[in-house]
Scaffold this active site. Structure first.
Site, mmCIF file in Angstrom:
data_model
loop_
_atom_site.group_PDB
_atom_site.id
_atom_site.type_symbol
_atom_site.label_atom_id
_atom_site.label_comp_id
_atom_site.label_asym_id
_atom_site.label_seq_id
_atom_site.Cartn_x
_atom_site.Cartn_y
_atom_site.Cartn_z
ATOM 1 N N HIS A 124 34.121 -30.773 54.878
ATOM 2 C CA HIS A 124 32.715 -30.917 55.230
ATOM 3 C C HIS A 124 31.888 -29.692 54.874
ATOM 4 O O HIS A 124 32.346 -28.555 54.948
ATOM 5 C CB HIS A 124 32.584 -31.194 56.729
ATOM 6 C CG HIS A 124 33.191 -30.112 57.586
ATOM 7 N ND1 HIS A 124 32.489 -29.006 58.005
ATOM 8 C CD2 HIS A 124 34.444 -29.966 58.089
ATOM 9 C CE1 HIS A 124 33.261 -28.229 58.733
ATOM 10 N NE2 HIS A 124 34.467 -28.789 58.795
ATOM 11 N N ASP A 125 30.675 -29.956 54.427
ATOM 12 C CA ASP A 125 29.655 -28.927 54.206
ATOM 13 C C ASP A 125 29.983 -27.972 53.064
ATOM 14 O O ASP A 125 29.362 -26.901 52.950
ATOM 15 C CB ASP A 125 29.397 -28.126 55.496
ATOM 16 C CG ASP A 125 29.023 -29.016 56.664
ATOM 17 O OD1 ASP A 125 28.011 -29.734 56.557
ATOM 18 O OD2 ASP A 125 29.763 -29.016 57.675
ATOM 19 N N GLY B 63 36.087 -26.178 55.491
ATOM 20 C CA GLY B 63 34.664 -26.434 55.642
ATOM 21 C C GLY B 63 33.789 -25.258 55.248
ATOM 22 O O GLY B 63 34.187 -24.101 55.337
#
Length: 258
Positions: free
Chosen positions: A121-122, A139
Site C-alpha cells: 500500500h501507498d 508500504g
C-alpha cells in the site's frame, strides 16, 4: 465491446476499453477501469478502485487492487493507479493505498513486475523499473525511475530508492539508496555504482564521471555529510544528474545507506 472469455466475471459497472482482452476465469470488480490494448490473462483478480492505462499485460493468477495488508485499514475508499505498458507477471500482488498514506498506490509506465513480487500500500513506483522474482516492497516505499531490484530482495517501509539504483539479489534494504548506486547484503550496503545501467540509459561518459566523483565525495572522502554536500554543490552543482543526487540526499528521512 471488450473480448471477455465466457467464464470470466466482469462487473457491469467496470469500464473496459473495447480493445481489452480478458481471459478465462478472471474476475474484474465494479470500480475497475482498464485502458486500450490491455490484456488480462486467466485467473486474474482485479478489484477495488483500480485504474490501468493502455497496453498493460496482466498474467495469470495476479492480484491487482486488493485491500492493503495494513491492520489500520478499515475499508476506506482508496485506489491503485497504473500507467501504460506495464507487465505484471504470475502471482504478483499490487495493493491499493490507505487513508494514512495519501489514499493511493501509484505505479508509472513501462515497469516489469516479475513472478511472485509484491508492491504494498501507498508505494510510488516510477517508470522503467524492474522488480525481480519474489521481491517485496513494504508500504510507503518510493522507487524513482529505472530502478532494478533483483530476486528475493526486500525493501523496508518508507524507504526511498533513487533513480537508476540497482539492488542485488537477496538484499535487505532498510535505509534510502541514493541514485545511481548498487547495493547488496543484509543489511544492504553500497558496493559501487550502477555504471552499466547508466550507460544503457544513455548517460554520456562525462555524466558518468560526474556521478562517480559525486559518490566519491559523499561516501569516500571522510567528510561529514553536510560538508560533503557543500562541496558537491560548489564543485559539481548545476549538472542535472548531480543536482538530483543532492536533492535526494537532502530529502532523506530514514537516512542514507552508506
Amino acid at each position: 465491446m471488450a473480448q471477455v472469455h465466457p467464464t470470466a466475471v466482469v462487473h457491469p459497472d467496470a469500464r473496459l476499453h473495447e480493445t481489452v482482452e480478458v481471459g478465462p476465469y478472471s474476475v474484474i470488480g465494479p470500480q475497475v477501469t482498464i485502458g486500450a490494448g490491455s490484456r488480462v490473462g486467466p485467473h486474474v483478480v482485479i478489484e477495488g478502485r483500480t485504474t490501468l492505462g493502455a497496453r498493460n499485460r496482466i498474467y495469470q493468477f495476479a492480484s491487482v487492487g486488493a485491500d492493503p495488508q495494513d491492520l489500520k485499514y478499515a475499508g476506506e475508499d482508496t485506489e491503485l493507479i497504473l500507467g501504460d505498458d506495464n507487465s505484471v507477471r504470475e502471482f504478483v500482488s499490487l495493493h491499493k493505498g490507505t487513508a494514512g498514506g495519501g489514499g493511493a498506490t501509484r505505479i508509472g509506465s513501462g515497469n516489469l513486475f516479475m513472478a511472485n513480487c509484491h508492491v504494498a500500500h501507498d508505494c510510488v513506483v516510477g517508470n522503467g523499473c524492474r522488480i525481480g522474482n519474489g521481491s517485496a516492497l513494504a508500504g510507503h516505499v518510493t522507487m524513482e525511475d529505472h530502478v532494478i531490484i533483483s530476486g528475493l530482495a526486500a525493501v523496508h517501509q518508507f524507504t526511498r530508492l533513487g533513480k537508476h539504483a540497482f539492488i542485488s539479489g537477496g538484499a535487505m534494504v532498510t535505509m534510502d539508496i541514493p541514485p545511481y548506486a548498487t547495493a547488496q547484503g543484509d543489511r544492504a550496503e553500497l558496493v559501487g555504482l550502477n555504471t552499466v545501467g547508466l550507460e544503457r540509459s544513455g548517460f554520456t561518459k562525462e555524466q558518468i564521471e560526474r556521478v562517480k566523483e559525486a559518490h566519491r565525495i559523499l561516501f569516500r572522502s571522510k567528510l561529514g555529510l553536510q560538508d560533503a554536500m557543500a562541496r558537491l554543490r560548489t564543485e559539481l552543482g548545476g549538472h542535472p544528474e548531480v543536482d538530483h543526487l543532492i536533492d535526494f540526499v537532502t530529502q532523506s528521512k530514514r537516512g542514507l545507506t552508506r
